[in-house]
Motif scaffolding. Sequence first.
Motif, PDB file in Angstrom:
ATOM      1  N   LEU A  83       5.845   6.165  -1.271  1.00  0.00           N
ATOM      2  CA  LEU A  83       6.576   5.197  -1.978  1.00  0.00           C
ATOM      3  C   LEU A  83       7.253   4.268  -1.336  1.00  0.00           C
ATOM      4  O   LEU A  83       7.127   3.149  -1.593  1.00  0.00           O
ATOM      5  CB  LEU A  83       7.850   6.184  -2.729  1.00  0.00           C
ATOM      6  CG  LEU A  83       8.607   5.533  -3.892  1.00  0.00           C
ATOM      7  CD1 LEU A  83       8.758   6.313  -4.947  1.00  0.00           C
ATOM      8  CD2 LEU A  83       9.814   4.830  -3.518  1.00  0.00           C
ATOM      9  N   LEU A  84       7.625   4.692   0.056  1.00  0.00           N
ATOM     10  CA  LEU A  84       8.461   3.676   0.706  1.00  0.00           C
ATOM     11  C   LEU A  84       7.473   2.863   1.600  1.00  0.00           C
ATOM     12  O   LEU A  84       7.763   1.459   1.408  1.00  0.00           O
ATOM     13  CB  LEU A  84       9.216   4.644   1.836  1.00  0.00           C
ATOM     14  CG  LEU A  84      10.690   5.271   1.312  1.00  0.00           C
ATOM     15  CD1 LEU A  84      11.188   6.223   2.508  1.00  0.00           C
ATOM     16  CD2 LEU A  84      11.660   4.383   0.828  1.00  0.00           C
ATOM     17  N   VAL A  85       6.423   3.261   1.895  1.00  0.00           N
ATOM     18  CA  VAL A  85       5.408   2.304   2.520  1.00  0.00           C
ATOM     19  C   VAL A  85       4.925   1.332   1.321  1.00  0.00           C
ATOM     20  O   VAL A  85       4.798   0.204   1.677  1.00  0.00           O
ATOM     21  CB  VAL A  85       3.926   3.189   2.977  1.00  0.00           C
ATOM     22  CG1 VAL A  85       2.870   2.318   3.136  1.00  0.00           C
ATOM     23  CG2 VAL A  85       4.636   3.879   3.921  1.00  0.00           C
ATOM     24  N   ASP A  86       4.847   1.772   0.133  1.00  0.00           N
ATOM     25  CA  ASP A  86       4.447   1.082  -1.033  1.00  0.00           C
ATOM     26  C   ASP A  86       5.427  -0.277  -1.050  1.00  0.00           C
ATOM     27  O   ASP A  86       5.147  -1.382  -1.207  1.00  0.00           O
ATOM     28  CB  ASP A  86       4.099   1.483  -2.142  1.00  0.00           C
ATOM     29  CG  ASP A  86       3.627   0.774  -3.524  1.00  0.00           C
ATOM     30  OD1 ASP A  86       2.794  -0.125  -3.168  1.00  0.00           O
ATOM     31  OD2 ASP A  86       4.516   0.666  -4.332  1.00  0.00           O
ATOM     32  N   GLN A  87       6.491   0.154  -1.162  1.00  0.00           N
ATOM     33  CA  GLN A  87       7.833  -0.873  -1.199  1.00  0.00           C
ATOM     34  C   GLN A  87       7.801  -1.827  -0.023  1.00  0.00           C
ATOM     35  O   GLN A  87       7.978  -2.933  -0.209  1.00  0.00           O
ATOM     36  CB  GLN A  87       9.219  -0.019  -1.219  1.00  0.00           C
ATOM     37  CG  GLN A  87       9.105   0.587  -2.764  1.00  0.00           C
ATOM     38  CD  GLN A  87       8.917  -0.369  -4.093  1.00  0.00           C
ATOM     39  OE1 GLN A  87       9.533  -1.514  -4.266  1.00  0.00           O
ATOM     40  NE2 GLN A  87       8.253  -0.077  -4.764  1.00  0.00           N
ATOM     41  N   HIS A  88       7.588  -1.167   1.175  1.00  0.00           N
ATOM     42  CA  HIS A  88       7.377  -1.932   2.348  1.00  0.00           C
ATOM     43  C   HIS A  88       6.444  -3.110   2.336  1.00  0.00           C
ATOM     44  O   HIS A  88       6.566  -4.358   2.687  1.00  0.00           O
ATOM     45  CB  HIS A  88       7.299  -1.117   3.685  1.00  0.00           C
ATOM     46  CG  HIS A  88       7.232  -1.945   4.881  1.00  0.00           C
ATOM     47  ND1 HIS A  88       6.045  -2.530   5.275  1.00  0.00           N
ATOM     48  CD2 HIS A  88       8.060  -2.162   5.657  1.00  0.00           C
ATOM     49  CE1 HIS A  88       6.485  -3.096   6.371  1.00  0.00           C
ATOM     50  NE2 HIS A  88       7.532  -2.750   6.570  1.00  0.00           N
ATOM     51  N   SER A  89       5.322  -2.847   1.849  1.00  0.00           N
ATOM     52  CA  SER A  89       4.193  -3.670   1.742  1.00  0.00           C
ATOM     53  C   SER A  89       4.512  -4.817   0.673  1.00  0.00           C
ATOM     54  O   SER A  89       4.241  -5.982   0.870  1.00  0.00           O
ATOM     55  CB  SER A  89       2.873  -2.987   1.171  1.00  0.00           C
ATOM     56  OG  SER A  89       1.896  -3.790   0.938  1.00  0.00           O
ATOM     57  N   GLN A  90       5.077  -4.332  -0.534  1.00  0.00           N
ATOM     58  CA  GLN A  90       5.457  -5.325  -1.705  1.00  0.00           C
ATOM     59  C   GLN A  90       6.705  -6.351  -0.721  1.00  0.00           C
ATOM     60  O   GLN A  90       6.518  -7.576  -1.171  1.00  0.00           O
ATOM     61  CB  GLN A  90       6.070  -4.622  -2.854  1.00  0.00           C
ATOM     62  CG  GLN A  90       5.017  -3.930  -3.665  1.00  0.00           C
ATOM     63  CD  GLN A  90       5.470  -3.334  -4.790  1.00  0.00           C
ATOM     64  OE1 GLN A  90       6.365  -3.915  -5.357  1.00  0.00           O
ATOM     65  NE2 GLN A  90       4.973  -2.249  -5.203  1.00  0.00           N
ATOM     66  N   LEU A  91       7.503  -5.857  -0.254  1.00  0.00           N
ATOM     67  CA  LEU A  91       8.625  -6.706   0.536  1.00  0.00           C
ATOM     68  C   LEU A  91       7.988  -7.550   1.526  1.00  0.00           C
ATOM     69  O   LEU A  91       8.216  -8.762   1.409  1.00  0.00           O
ATOM     70  CB  LEU A  91       9.757  -5.712   0.967  1.00  0.00           C
ATOM     71  CG  LEU A  91      10.806  -6.537   1.627  1.00  0.00           C
ATOM     72  CD1 LEU A  91      11.663  -7.427   0.581  1.00  0.00           C
ATOM     73  CD2 LEU A  91      11.911  -5.439   2.119  1.00  0.00           C
TER      74      LEU A  91
END
Length: 131
Positions: A83-91
């Motif tokens: 979940l955090l990796v996905d949010q990192h990518s989006q950011l």
Amino acid sequence: MLIAEVSEKFNLSHDTLRYYERIGLIPRVNRNKSGIRDYTAEDCKWVDFIKCMRGAGLPVEVLIEYVDLFQQGDATLETRKELLVDQHSQLATKMEDMKKVLERLEDKISRYEQTIVKKEKTLTRTQIPEK
């Protein structure tokens, strides 16, 4: 720590702190004998984490999911990380997009300034009468 102190420390309104608690972004805060919220150091860590993540643009829904997964324990470690990796990518993508916009804006300002300088040079300087 009382809600007023937490509010001041993290620059969040009382309503925001209550909202975060109500929707599960921060674990339920203990109350003293008078029924007043009494934030612990651990509660403050959660407030700090949520404020940081919201400041980075993470949606409330994602953070609710993250906190829920955290409450389920170590069995959700990999899911939380994903979940955090996905949010990192989006950011990172948003930041790259914003960088392009910023560069374009800087170019536009530069051209604007060049145009103004050229126009100002065509103006005649006049003496301002003394008083």
